[in-house]
Design a protein around this motif. Structure first.
Motif, PDB file in Angstrom:
ATOM      1  N   SER A   1       0.830  -1.209   0.000  1.00 52.02           N
ATOM      2  CA  SER A   1       0.000   0.000   0.000  1.00 52.02           C
ATOM      3  C   SER A   1       0.862   1.256   0.000  1.00 52.02           C
ATOM      4  CB  SER A   1      -0.939  -0.009   1.210  1.00 52.02           C
ATOM      5  OG  SER A   1      -1.903  -1.042   1.089  1.00 52.02           O
ATOM      6  N   ASP A   2       2.014   1.201   0.665  1.00 53.80           N
ATOM      7  CA  ASP A   2       2.945   2.334   0.623  1.00 53.80           C
ATOM      8  C   ASP A   2       3.475   2.551  -0.792  1.00 53.80           C
ATOM      9  OD1 ASP A   2       2.744   3.024   3.305  1.00 53.80           O
ATOM     10  OD2 ASP A   2       4.373   1.687   3.910  1.00 53.80           O
ATOM     11  N   ILE A   3       3.792   1.464  -1.482  1.00 48.67           N
ATOM     12  CA  ILE A   3       4.282   1.569  -2.857  1.00 48.67           C
ATOM     13  C   ILE A   3       3.198   2.128  -3.762  1.00 48.67           C
ATOM     14  CG2 ILE A   3       5.035   0.226  -4.871  1.00 48.67           C
ATOM     15  CD1 ILE A   3       6.500  -1.629  -2.876  1.00 48.67           C
ATOM     16  N   LEU A   4       1.964   1.660  -3.591  1.00 48.79           N
ATOM     17  CA  LEU A   4       0.864   2.199  -4.377  1.00 48.79           C
ATOM     18  C   LEU A   4       0.729   3.697  -4.162  1.00 48.79           C
ATOM     19  CD1 LEU A   4      -1.879  -0.559  -3.857  1.00 48.79           C
ATOM     20  CD2 LEU A   4      -0.542  -0.147  -5.932  1.00 48.79           C
ATOM     21  N   ALA A   5       0.822   4.128  -2.900  1.00 41.71           N
ATOM     22  CA  ALA A   5       0.689   5.549  -2.592  1.00 41.71           C
ATOM     23  C   ALA A   5       1.781   6.364  -3.280  1.00 41.71           C
ATOM     24  CB  ALA A   5       0.731   5.770  -1.086  1.00 41.71           C
ATOM     25  N   LYS A   6       3.005   5.842  -3.293  1.00 43.78           N
ATOM     26  CA  LYS A   6       4.111   6.544  -3.949  1.00 43.78           C
ATOM     27  C   LYS A   6       3.885   6.659  -5.458  1.00 43.78           C
ATOM     28  CE  LYS A   6       7.669   5.376  -0.553  1.00 43.78           C
ATOM     29  NZ  LYS A   6       8.917   4.615  -0.296  1.00 43.78           N
ATOM     30  N   GLN A   7       3.149   5.696  -6.012  1.00 48.42           N
ATOM     31  CA  GLN A   7       2.857   5.715  -7.445  1.00 48.42           C
ATOM     32  C   GLN A   7       1.577   6.488  -7.751  1.00 48.42           C
ATOM     33  OE1 GLN A   7       4.873   4.506  -9.810  1.00 48.42           O
ATOM     34  NE2 GLN A   7       6.350   3.834  -8.278  1.00 48.42           N
ATOM     35  N   GLY A   8       0.958   7.054  -6.722  1.00 50.03           N
ATOM     36  CA  GLY A   8      -0.268   7.822  -6.927  1.00 50.03           C
ATOM     37  C   GLY A   8      -1.490   6.962  -7.175  1.00 50.03           C
ATOM     38  N   LEU A   9      -1.464   5.705  -6.722  1.00 58.32           N
ATOM     39  CA  LEU A   9      -2.572   4.770  -6.903  1.00 58.32           C
ATOM     40  C   LEU A   9      -3.287   4.573  -5.569  1.00 58.32           C
ATOM     41  CD1 LEU A   9      -0.703   2.176  -9.141  1.00 58.32           C
ATOM     42  CD2 LEU A   9      -2.358   3.892  -9.897  1.00 58.32           C
ATOM     43  N   ASN A  10      -4.533   4.964  -5.495  1.00 58.20           N
ATOM     44  CA  ASN A  10      -5.290   4.885  -4.258  1.00 58.20           C
ATOM     45  C   ASN A  10      -5.803   3.476  -4.000  1.00 58.20           C
ATOM     46  OD1 ASN A  10      -5.056   7.681  -3.821  1.00 58.20           O
ATOM     47  ND2 ASN A  10      -6.881   8.097  -5.039  1.00 58.20           N
ATOM     48  N   VAL A  11      -5.803   3.088  -2.730  1.00 56.30           N
ATOM     49  CA  VAL A  11      -6.457   1.848  -2.327  1.00 56.30           C
ATOM     50  C   VAL A  11      -7.960   2.098  -2.328  1.00 56.30           C
ATOM     51  CG1 VAL A  11      -6.816   0.216  -0.439  1.00 56.30           C
ATOM     52  CG2 VAL A  11      -4.502   1.006  -0.989  1.00 56.30           C
ATOM     53  N   LEU A  12      -8.694   1.249  -3.056  1.00 55.49           N
ATOM     54  CA  LEU A  12     -10.132   1.425  -3.189  1.00 55.49           C
ATOM     55  C   LEU A  12     -10.901   0.811  -2.025  1.00 55.49           C
ATOM     56  CD1 LEU A  12     -10.485   0.310  -6.929  1.00 55.49           C
ATOM     57  CD2 LEU A  12     -10.389   2.658  -6.083  1.00 55.49           C
ATOM     58  N   TRP A  13     -10.415  -0.295  -1.522  1.00 59.51           N
ATOM     59  CA  TRP A  13     -11.183  -1.107  -0.563  1.00 59.51           C
ATOM     60  C   TRP A  13     -10.187  -1.938   0.241  1.00 59.51           C
ATOM     61  CZ3 TRP A  13     -12.664  -6.049   0.978  1.00 59.51           C
ATOM     62  CH2 TRP A  13     -13.977  -6.237   1.442  1.00 59.51           C
ATOM     63  N   GLY A  14     -10.296  -1.896   1.558  1.00 54.10           N
ATOM     64  CA  GLY A  14      -9.421  -2.699   2.385  1.00 54.10           C
ATOM     65  C   GLY A  14      -8.329  -1.868   3.043  1.00 54.10           C
TER      66      GLY A  14
END
Length: 294
Positions: A210-223
């Motif tokens: 989730s940290d990597i997603l955040a750095k890539q500007g990708l939001n967690v949708l669910w969970g």
């Protein structure tokens, strides 16, 4: 009853209107490695297989086909004959994909293109060194028209086993190995991808993802939340094309000989057998995004 037996989901083949962005997502965010590029089509792997993801230019986005590996007890010609005896047409493709020299192409009752093969090249490209680095491609969930016929096709023709369902006739989970599900089929009046799922090592890996997603500007949708069916802890996000991607860990292990799932401390009943569930989260967590409406 068919003797045809699938034992794993090997690859997903995507169309993309922006294939360079999809390749960048898979290499930079997920950490897959490019195995080869041919005629504008990119083949990516994160382990030993020639490919687990295929990305090809197209005027649409979404899945072109799914690749399933057979147990090899029957030749492709014998598999084709069995399919034909059940009224299912298929075409034997030779040299149609790098890494898979021969496969059968057919369609399930929902309209998905299915590719069945026995042997894939294993150049052992290995795992990447940056990005999320999932352990493997775990499962596919798709909306399906002809829901009942589609579930029967995977069960009766390709040897999948029912493990759970949500609602009476809304969503069925099927497996072809020890994992709780390799397929998740959702009843609908259309056929399209619901989500594609990748297995992570453990909860720590999930937090880091989730940290990597955040750095890539990708939001967690669910969970993150623990599901009911499968009890996997899961998060969901969109890839660069808007396809929904699940990252999960702690999936239930199915013991087919006993028709139970390996006991876990979070199971509310022991032994836990395949059953019907009414909701998605065993934690009762409410989220802004309802996955059933993706």
């Amino acid at each position: 009853m068919s003797n045809v037996k699938v034992f794993r989901l090997a690859y997903a083949d995507f169309f993309s209107q922006e294939p360079k962005k999809m390749v960048d997502y898979y290499t930079t965010t997920l950490g897959y490695r490019i195995m080869e590029e041919q005629d504008g089509i990119t083949y990516l792997s994160n382990g030993v297989d020639h490919h687990n993801i295929v990305i090809r230019p197209g005027n649409q986005k979404g899945i072109r086909s799914y690749g399933y590996q057979l147990d090899g007890k029957l030749s492709l010609e014998e598999v084709q004959a069995q399919l034909h005896s059940q009224g299912i047409d298929s075409t034997l493709i030779v040299d149609g994909k790098p890494g898979v020299s021969r496969y059968l192409e057919l369609h399930d009752p929902a309209g998905n293109t299915v590719e069945l093969f026995t042997v894939m090249a294993q150049p052992v490209i290995g795992y990447g060194t940056t990005g999320i680095l999932p352990l493997k491609l775990g499962h596919i969930a798709f909306y399906a028209k002809n829901f009942v016929e589609t579930v029967e096709f995977y069960s009766d023709v390709l040897g999948f086993t029912f493990t759970d369902k949500i609602g009476e006739a809304f969503c069925n989970f099927l497996t072809c190995n020890h994992e709780h599900h390799v397929l998740n089929i959702v009843s609908s009046d259309e056929t399209r991808l619901h989500h594609i799922a990748y297995q992570l090592r453990d909860a720590g890996h999930q937090y880091a993802s989730s940290d990597i997603l955040a750095k890539q500007g990708l939001n967690v949708l669910w969970g993150p939340s623990r599901h009911t069916a499968g009890h996997n802890i899961a998060t969901y996000h969109h890839d660069s094309d808007g396809n929904v991607v699940e990252l999960y860990t702690e999936m239930d292990v199915y013991i087919s000989e006993l028709d139970i799932f390996e006991p876990r401390p979070w199971h509310q009943e022991l032994p836990l057998k395949p059953r019907k569930w009414e909701g998605l989260s065993s934690w009762g967590t409410e989220f802004e995004v309802d996955l059933a409406k993706i």
